[in-house]
Design a protein around this motif. Structure first.
Motif, PDB file in Angstrom:
ATOM      1  N   PRO A   1       0.791  -0.864  -0.082  1.00 24.22           N
ATOM      2  CA  PRO A   1       0.114  -0.434   0.155  1.00 24.22           C
ATOM      3  C   PRO A   1       1.035   1.198  -0.123  1.00 24.22           C
ATOM      4  O   PRO A   1       0.848   1.666  -1.128  1.00 24.22           O
ATOM      5  CB  PRO A   1      -0.921  -0.123   1.326  1.00 24.22           C
ATOM      6  N   PRO A   2       1.992   1.198   0.745  1.00 26.93           N
ATOM      7  CA  PRO A   2       2.203   2.487   1.026  1.00 26.93           C
ATOM      8  C   PRO A   2       3.566   2.454  -0.503  1.00 26.93           C
ATOM      9  O   PRO A   2       4.054   3.863  -0.855  1.00 26.93           O
ATOM     10  CB  PRO A   2       3.848   2.599   2.147  1.00 26.93           C
ATOM     11  N   SER A   3       3.404   1.575  -1.063  1.00 21.81           N
ATOM     12  CA  SER A   3       4.678   2.122  -2.750  1.00 21.81           C
ATOM     13  C   SER A   3       3.476   1.957  -3.671  1.00 21.81           C
ATOM     14  O   SER A   3       3.963   2.924  -4.578  1.00 21.81           O
ATOM     15  CB  SER A   3       5.284   0.012  -2.463  1.00 21.81           C
ATOM     16  N   ILE A   4       2.287   2.057  -3.005  1.00 20.23           N
ATOM     17  CA  ILE A   4       1.320   1.910  -4.273  1.00 20.23           C
ATOM     18  C   ILE A   4       1.115   3.880  -4.069  1.00 20.23           C
ATOM     19  O   ILE A   4       0.732   4.314  -5.282  1.00 20.23           O
ATOM     20  CB  ILE A   4       0.109   1.080  -4.435  1.00 20.23           C
ATOM     21  N   GLU A   5       1.492   3.920  -2.603  1.00 17.06           N
ATOM     22  CA  GLU A   5       0.655   5.595  -2.482  1.00 17.06           C
ATOM     23  C   GLU A   5       1.746   6.122  -3.391  1.00 17.06           C
ATOM     24  O   GLU A   5       1.406   7.302  -3.761  1.00 17.06           O
ATOM     25  CB  GLU A   5       1.069   5.441  -0.952  1.00 17.06           C
ATOM     26  N   GLY A   6       3.316   6.104  -3.090  1.00 19.52           N
ATOM     27  CA  GLY A   6       4.311   6.724  -3.762  1.00 19.52           C
ATOM     28  C   GLY A   6       3.845   6.740  -5.341  1.00 19.52           C
ATOM     29  O   GLY A   6       4.106   7.205  -5.574  1.00 19.52           O
ATOM     30  N   ALA A   7       3.838   5.115  -5.714  1.00 16.90           N
ATOM     31  CA  ALA A   7       3.178   5.410  -6.935  1.00 16.90           C
ATOM     32  C   ALA A   7       2.330   6.621  -7.172  1.00 16.90           C
ATOM     33  O   ALA A   7       2.793   7.207  -9.007  1.00 16.90           O
ATOM     34  CB  ALA A   7       2.574   4.401  -7.531  1.00 16.90           C
ATOM     35  N   ILE A   8       1.747   6.474  -6.725  1.00 18.52           N
ATOM     36  CA  ILE A   8       0.556   7.461  -7.100  1.00 18.52           C
ATOM     37  C   ILE A   8       1.032   8.502  -6.712  1.00 18.52           C
ATOM     38  O   ILE A   8       0.334   9.558  -8.411  1.00 18.52           O
ATOM     39  CB  ILE A   8      -0.756   7.475  -6.257  1.00 18.52           C
ATOM     40  N   GLU A   9       2.095   8.946  -5.963  1.00 15.67           N
ATOM     41  CA  GLU A   9       2.253  10.435  -6.438  1.00 15.67           C
ATOM     42  C   GLU A   9       3.131  10.959  -7.421  1.00 15.67           C
ATOM     43  O   GLU A   9       3.400  11.892  -7.822  1.00 15.67           O
ATOM     44  CB  GLU A   9       2.747  10.916  -4.846  1.00 15.67           C
ATOM     45  N   LEU A  10       3.757  10.274  -7.946  1.00 17.92           N
ATOM     46  CA  LEU A  10       4.881   9.485  -9.110  1.00 17.92           C
ATOM     47  C   LEU A  10       4.177  10.527  -9.838  1.00 17.92           C
ATOM     48  O   LEU A  10       3.881  11.049 -11.184  1.00 17.92           O
ATOM     49  CB  LEU A  10       5.648   8.376  -9.236  1.00 17.92           C
ATOM     50  N   ALA A  11       2.964   9.607 -10.308  1.00 14.15           N
ATOM     51  CA  ALA A  11       1.780   9.450 -11.739  1.00 14.15           C
ATOM     52  C   ALA A  11       0.955  10.830 -11.378  1.00 14.15           C
ATOM     53  O   ALA A  11       0.758  11.930 -12.795  1.00 14.15           O
ATOM     54  CB  ALA A  11       0.849   8.343 -11.692  1.00 14.15           C
ATOM     55  N   ALA A  12       0.697  11.197 -10.376  1.00 14.45           N
ATOM     56  CA  ALA A  12       0.832  12.718 -10.259  1.00 14.45           C
ATOM     57  C   ALA A  12       1.567  13.933 -10.022  1.00 14.45           C
ATOM     58  O   ALA A  12       1.369  15.385 -10.285  1.00 14.45           O
ATOM     59  CB  ALA A  12       0.173  12.741  -8.640  1.00 14.45           C
ATOM     60  N   GLY A  13       2.279  13.710 -10.510  1.00 13.40           N
ATOM     61  CA  GLY A  13       4.019  14.467 -10.906  1.00 13.40           C
ATOM     62  C   GLY A  13       4.651  15.781  -9.337  1.00 13.40           C
ATOM     63  O   GLY A  13       5.515  16.382  -9.289  1.00 13.40           O
ATOM     64  N   ASN A  14       3.560  14.711  -8.652  1.00 13.20           N
ATOM     65  CA  ASN A  14       4.837  15.456  -6.975  1.00 13.20           C
ATOM     66  C   ASN A  14       6.080  14.481  -6.488  1.00 13.20           C
ATOM     67  O   ASN A  14       5.695  13.442  -5.513  1.00 13.20           O
ATOM     68  CB  ASN A  14       3.959  14.943  -6.259  1.00 13.20           C
ATOM     69  N   LEU A  15       7.027  15.060  -7.171  1.00  7.10           N
ATOM     70  CA  LEU A  15       7.716  14.118  -6.879  1.00  7.10           C
ATOM     71  C   LEU A  15       9.050  13.931  -5.743  1.00  7.10           C
ATOM     72  O   LEU A  15       9.118  12.919  -5.103  1.00  7.10           O
ATOM     73  CB  LEU A  15       8.965  14.296  -8.357  1.00  7.10           C
ATOM     74  N   ARG A  16       8.755  14.930  -5.501  1.00  9.52           N
ATOM     75  CA  ARG A  16       9.224  15.391  -3.785  1.00  9.52           C
ATOM     76  C   ARG A  16       8.947  14.254  -2.889  1.00  9.52           C
ATOM     77  O   ARG A  16       9.700  13.590  -2.777  1.00  9.52           O
ATOM     78  CB  ARG A  16       9.588  16.670  -3.452  1.00  9.52           C
ATOM     79  N   GLN A  17       6.705  14.384  -2.766  1.00 17.65           N
ATOM     80  CA  GLN A  17       6.524  13.547  -1.480  1.00 17.65           C
ATOM     81  C   GLN A  17       6.623  12.500  -2.108  1.00 17.65           C
ATOM     82  O   GLN A  17       7.321  10.984  -1.110  1.00 17.65           O
ATOM     83  CB  GLN A  17       4.797  14.037  -2.424  1.00 17.65           C
ATOM     84  N   ALA A  18       6.509  11.450  -3.504  1.00 18.95           N
ATOM     85  CA  ALA A  18       6.987   9.697  -4.155  1.00 18.95           C
ATOM     86  C   ALA A  18       8.177  10.265  -2.890  1.00 18.95           C
ATOM     87  O   ALA A  18       8.272   8.846  -2.861  1.00 18.95           O
ATOM     88  CB  ALA A  18       6.691  10.235  -5.282  1.00 18.95           C
TER      89      ALA A  18
END
Lengths: 177, 139
Positions: A78-95
């Motif tokens: 789940p946290p990995s997918i959360e990171g992938a979602i942030e990546l897809a959203a373009g929030n690279l630092r958060q990801a």
């Protein structure tokens, strides 16, 4: 008067409304088993999150992922997918921050390393990406992530870093995804 | 996957080609002028000297005739066809430059296509892997 399918052939029985409701629930449960298991529920939420991501519903995907995390707090997916979602959203630092935390907490989970590699790659941190990919190779003993690892490896090996533009970050553009 | 990009070298080649074309055109123009000057002087000298040479009257008349013809024609002797040759030469050079540009454009489109299909495959693999990881999620 109804013909009850559970009853013997040709046998007619009287069924009350309560019984009917009960029967309906029973049938429904047979078709869609109730998600009592936390893992199964978390999986369902992650599926939902991935589907929402496919429809660019970032907020929905985040919420589903958060539910999956609360259902299975000790699972790295789940946290990995959360990171992938942030990546897809373009929030690279958060990801990057989220995925780094995943790799620290679950060093043996390949999913965290794979998405962390992606985040490093998108941030232009190629050496860091290389190291993360090496760790992903080591961690992926079940070879679930082989294809993605191979693609990332190929990309890293053939990448002409000088030809790439600076990483695009939505935060710096003032866009809230 | 192929390396991304050799556009800089292609641009340099194009610039060199254009420079070469310009230099050649300049050289041809200079040569035409010099040759025209030499021809004028030669015709004048021939017309002047011809009466002194035995039997040179005919040659002198011929030289005068050619000179008159040259003076009456717009642009002088040989400038008309020379102009056309120059124009053809310039067109040929332009054509070469256009061909180079077209080739460059084709290469660029091909590179874009390759990059697009690579990215498309990557995204598909990424999506499928994540989906299967979610489906195979276990404790």
């Amino acid at each position: 008067m109804r013909l009850d399918s559970r009853a013997g052939k040709g046998q007619h029985t009287n069924i009350t409304a309560t019984e009917k409701t009960e029967m309906y629930r029973h049938e429904q449960q047979k078709e869609e088993p109730e998600l009592t298991d936390g893992l199964e529920a978390a999986r369902c939420e992650l599926r939902r999150a991935w589907l929402q991501l496919g429809y660019a519903d970032i907020e929905g995907a985040r919420a589903s992922c958060a539910r999956a995390k609360s259902l299975e707090p000790d699972h790295p997916l789940p946290p990995s997918i959360e990171g992938a979602i942030e990546l897809a959203a373009g929030n690279l630092r958060q990801a990057l921050a989220k995925l780094r935390a995943v790799t620290k907490r679950w060093p043996d989970a390949p999913c965290g390393h794979v998405y962390y590699t992606e985040a490093c790659l998108l941030m232009g941190r190629f050496k860091q990406a290389q190291r993360a990919l090496d760790k992903a190779d080591e961690a992926d003993t079940q070879e679930q992530w082989t294809e993605q690892r191979q693609d990332l490896r190929e990309l890293l090996e053939n990448l002409d870093a000088s030809a790439l533009p600076a990483p695009l970050e939505l935060e710096t553009l003032g866009v809230n995804a | 996957m192929p390396k991304i990009n050799n556009n800089a070298s292609a641009n340099a080649n194009l610039a060199m080609e254009q420079q070469r074309a310009n230099e050649t055109s300049d050289r041809k123009e200079k040569f035409g002028k010099v040759f025209s000057g030499v021809a004028t002087v030669a015709l004048k000298t021939t017309a002047t000297v011809a009466p002194l040479v035995p039997g040179g009257v005919i040659v002198g008349k011929a030289a005068e005739g050619v000179q008159r013809l040259r003076e009456n024609r717009p642009g002088g002797l040989g400038d008309g066809p020379q102009d056309q040759i120059d124009k053809m030469w310039a067109m040929q050079q332009e054509n070469q430059v256009f061909n180079m540009q077209y080739m460059q454009l084709q290469q660029s489109i091909q590179a874009d296509n390759r990059n697009f299909s690579t990215m498309s495959n990557l995204l598909k693999v990424r999506h499928d892997t994540a989906k299967s990881a979610i489906n195979n999620m276990h404790a």
